[in-house]
Design a protein around this motif. Sequence first.
Motif, mmCIF file in Angstrom:
data_model
loop_
_atom_site.group_PDB
_atom_site.id
_atom_site.type_symbol
_atom_site.label_atom_id
_atom_site.label_comp_id
_atom_site.label_asym_id
_atom_site.label_seq_id
_atom_site.Cartn_x
_atom_site.Cartn_y
_atom_site.Cartn_z
ATOM 1 N N ALA A 96 0.816 -1.197 0.081
ATOM 2 C CA ALA A 96 0.006 0.026 0.147
ATOM 3 C C ALA A 96 0.759 1.305 -0.120
ATOM 4 C CB ALA A 96 -0.757 0.053 1.144
ATOM 5 N N GLY A 97 2.105 1.228 0.305
ATOM 6 C CA GLY A 97 3.171 2.401 0.238
ATOM 7 C C GLY A 97 3.065 3.034 1.596
ATOM 8 N N PRO A 98 3.614 4.191 1.610
ATOM 9 C CA PRO A 98 3.979 4.805 2.960
ATOM 10 C C PRO A 98 2.675 5.644 3.465
ATOM 11 C CG PRO A 98 5.505 5.252 1.665
ATOM 12 C CD PRO A 98 4.626 4.680 0.815
ATOM 13 N N LEU A 99 2.350 6.064 4.592
ATOM 14 C CA LEU A 99 1.288 6.659 5.104
ATOM 15 C C LEU A 99 1.214 7.853 4.724
ATOM 16 C CD1 LEU A 99 0.809 5.270 8.657
ATOM 17 C CD2 LEU A 99 -0.737 4.772 6.828
ATOM 18 N N MET A 100 2.404 8.563 4.629
ATOM 19 C CA MET A 100 2.551 9.953 4.129
ATOM 20 C C MET A 100 3.584 10.018 3.387
ATOM 21 S SD MET A 100 2.852 11.780 7.950
ATOM 22 C CE MET A 100 3.179 13.361 7.353
ATOM 23 N N PRO A 101 3.439 11.369 2.064
ATOM 24 C CA PRO A 101 4.250 11.172 1.115
ATOM 25 C C PRO A 101 5.604 11.556 1.643
ATOM 26 C CG PRO A 101 2.257 12.448 0.671
ATOM 27 C CD PRO A 101 2.016 12.001 2.313
ATOM 28 N N LYS A 102 6.579 11.305 1.055
ATOM 29 C CA LYS A 102 8.049 11.485 1.222
ATOM 30 C C LYS A 102 8.522 13.026 1.454
ATOM 31 C CE LYS A 102 12.699 10.863 -0.183
ATOM 32 N NZ LYS A 102 13.261 12.372 -0.255
ATOM 33 N N LEU A 103 7.690 13.893 0.734
ATOM 34 C CA LEU A 103 8.078 15.284 1.096
ATOM 35 C C LEU A 103 7.531 15.665 2.264
ATOM 36 C CD1 LEU A 103 9.394 17.781 -0.162
ATOM 37 C CD2 LEU A 103 7.566 18.414 -1.390
ATOM 38 N N ALA A 104 6.249 15.316 2.709
ATOM 39 C CA ALA A 104 5.496 15.564 4.139
ATOM 40 C C ALA A 104 6.464 14.932 5.050
ATOM 41 C CB ALA A 104 4.207 15.011 4.010
ATOM 42 N N LEU A 105 6.763 13.959 4.869
ATOM 43 C CA LEU A 105 7.920 13.418 6.075
ATOM 44 C C LEU A 105 9.140 14.107 6.319
ATOM 45 C CD1 LEU A 105 7.616 9.324 5.401
ATOM 46 C CD2 LEU A 105 6.827 10.852 7.143
ATOM 47 N N ASP A 106 9.788 14.658 5.134
ATOM 48 C CA ASP A 106 10.886 15.678 5.191
ATOM 49 C C ASP A 106 10.434 16.797 5.772
ATOM 50 O OD1 ASP A 106 12.284 13.774 3.907
ATOM 51 O OD2 ASP A 106 12.000 14.458 1.882
ATOM 52 N N VAL A 107 9.467 17.438 5.614
ATOM 53 C CA VAL A 107 8.971 18.584 6.401
ATOM 54 C C VAL A 107 8.829 18.313 7.881
ATOM 55 C CG1 VAL A 107 7.098 20.357 6.645
ATOM 56 C CG2 VAL A 107 7.659 19.648 4.328
ATOM 57 N N LEU A 108 7.977 17.179 8.263
ATOM 58 C CA LEU A 108 7.947 16.715 9.458
ATOM 59 C C LEU A 108 9.172 16.478 10.230
ATOM 60 C CD1 LEU A 108 5.601 16.305 11.751
ATOM 61 C CD2 LEU A 108 5.656 13.654 10.935
ATOM 62 N N ARG A 109 10.217 15.985 9.682
ATOM 63 C CA ARG A 109 11.357 15.667 10.009
ATOM 64 C C ARG A 109 12.126 17.092 10.330
ATOM 65 N NH1 ARG A 109 13.121 12.719 6.329
ATOM 66 N NH2 ARG A 109 12.736 10.699 7.384
ATOM 67 N N LEU A 110 11.939 18.072 9.441
ATOM 68 C CA LEU A 110 12.453 19.129 9.773
ATOM 69 C C LEU A 110 11.812 20.013 10.904
ATOM 70 C CD1 LEU A 110 14.439 21.590 8.822
ATOM 71 C CD2 LEU A 110 12.691 22.154 7.055
ATOM 72 N N GLY A 111 10.689 19.826 11.003
ATOM 73 C CA GLY A 111 10.008 20.563 12.160
ATOM 74 C C GLY A 111 10.440 19.895 13.721
ATOM 75 N N VAL A 112 10.553 18.771 13.569
ATOM 76 C CA VAL A 112 11.238 17.947 14.827
ATOM 77 C C VAL A 112 12.591 18.609 15.051
ATOM 78 C CG1 VAL A 112 12.044 15.731 15.745
ATOM 79 C CG2 VAL A 112 10.017 15.737 14.539
ATOM 80 N N LEU A 113 13.414 18.891 14.131
ATOM 81 C CA LEU A 113 14.837 19.593 14.187
ATOM 82 C C LEU A 113 14.584 20.794 14.836
ATOM 83 C CD1 LEU A 113 16.734 18.143 11.167
ATOM 84 C CD2 LEU A 113 17.268 17.633 13.575
ATOM 85 N N ILE A 114 13.758 21.584 14.423
ATOM 86 C CA ILE A 114 13.645 23.115 14.495
ATOM 87 C C ILE A 114 13.117 23.114 16.203
ATOM 88 C CG2 ILE A 114 11.978 24.857 14.306
ATOM 89 C CD1 ILE A 114 12.204 24.334 11.428
ATOM 90 N N GLY A 115 12.354 22.062 16.309
ATOM 91 C CA GLY A 115 11.903 22.072 17.811
ATOM 92 C C GLY A 115 12.872 21.643 18.866
ATOM 93 N N LEU A 116 13.667 20.649 18.529
ATOM 94 C CA LEU A 116 14.755 20.298 19.184
ATOM 95 C C LEU A 116 15.780 21.620 19.306
ATOM 96 C CD1 LEU A 116 15.178 16.653 18.284
ATOM 97 C CD2 LEU A 116 14.407 17.376 20.381
ATOM 98 N N GLY A 117 15.936 22.219 18.322
ATOM 99 C CA GLY A 117 16.906 23.190 18.148
ATOM 100 C C GLY A 117 16.475 24.316 19.323
ATOM 101 N N LEU A 118 15.248 24.656 19.391
ATOM 102 C CA LEU A 118 14.690 25.788 20.232
ATOM 103 C C LEU A 118 14.817 25.076 21.868
ATOM 104 C CD1 LEU A 118 11.203 26.614 18.728
ATOM 105 C CD2 LEU A 118 13.357 28.007 19.178
#
Length: 498
Positions: A96-118
């Motif tokens: 069935a493929g991933p639950l989320m598109p690759k680009l959305a996962l990349d954005v979510l990963r970037l959001g996690v990094l920004i939160g950890l950076g704060l």
Amino acid sequence: MDLASVLPAGLGVFVALEGLCVLLRRLLPRFQMTVLYHLWALAVATWVSLERLPMLDMHQTTAWKVVVATVLLLSGLVAFAVVDALVFQRPWRPAAGPLMPKLALDVLRLGVLIGLGLVVATRIYGANFSTVLVSSTVLSAVVGLALQDVLKNVFAGLSIDLERPFARGDWLMMDGVPAQVIDLSWRSTRLRTNEGVEIYEPNATMSSLKVVNLGNGTRPVAFNFFVGLPYETPPARVRRVLLAAAEAAPDVCTQPAPEAFVKSYGDSAINYQLRVWTLSVARLTRFTDAVYSRLWYELKREGIEVPFPIRTVLLHPASEEAAKRTSLELERAVARLGALDLFDELRPETLRELAASAHREQFDAGQVLMREGDAGSSLFVVESGHVRVSKGDSAAAGRVELARLGPGDVLGEMSLLTGEPRSATVTADEGAEVLVLSKQAVAPVLAADPTVAEYLSRALAARRAETAATLESHRGQARRPSDEAATLLGKIREFFRL
């Protein structure tokens, strides 16, 4: 605590985390982290070692802050990778493929990094949260203005990835050229044509284009072919010819079946539309070539000419040119029939009469001239190209190829003279032109001269005896040629009602 007791502790943590990496790769095949995981394991081991050093104000040193900040950031990435492999990649149903598109996962990963950076900025380095927030807001505005085109492509790529108007592997029409979707990145969509040319189309452009998606070859797609044909040819006949050509073309789907329509009346022809379905979207150029080629051959055999909206000025009498062409074709037919053993003893005037009644047909590669078991009353002489003779089931495993015949070879003489069903299937191996001699052409000759039937029966018996000696010599006692000729003569007289 001395250095000798600190290093083993850090080394032990590093070895344990590397063992955990091996376990994760076995349990989670989609766990993709490699270098970052090793860096994280090394950072955690270093942090454990630093915590065990007997130093005052350790937490105030720059080295400790850098190590802890690195551990936090990399821990977030490792944890995200584990969640991605466990949840987002849907390991319980990989098809069935991933639950989320690759680009959305990349954005979510970037959001996690920004939160950890704060968290690192406020907790580790003691910065004021409001100051960090204002600074990040100003920085975001500056970056946004400087990279507005890039950000526009990023958000366009997110919308494409979420809406999914196309997927990797799909074929799109780009300015009339089919191109396959290879990948979708932050900035652009990468496509590749059949010529191996890669196209990097900005996501912002892709989101605003009218996308024609041909799919990936799992569902049939219809293509339309247009041809103008003479007014004097009945549309019902034209539709039959067009459908026969479409059904004979390779890579054409039987369901949905091809369809033919009258589209409009033109200045010099009736315009027809042929709708053909196929799964071969990756070979669109070859598919189009095959359909148009089969159309030409089928129309040529049926004697339907494609009219041209042009004015032709003849500088010589057209009747003379037509007579010259007819005379040349007649001489070719006389020479071809005269070279056959079957007609070797016919008088020249009889041979010319047969040649005048014969006509030519053309076949495309893979088309069937005659099919085993079908009724027939005509003879074929190969004039150009080659054909293959085979017997047996239509499946590849059950069909036996008997011969490959070329110019000068003859087929179907038994059906022509006795009306017997076709004994083998004959398929054009390449574009073939054949001279066709029908029962209607032979009947007047036999009626005018009964001795022709006697000669043909003897010649046919000789050919059959030669074939039997070659292919069936192991089957009992063959008939005597005289008995065979008498039997064939009776069949010829009965078939032609002599």
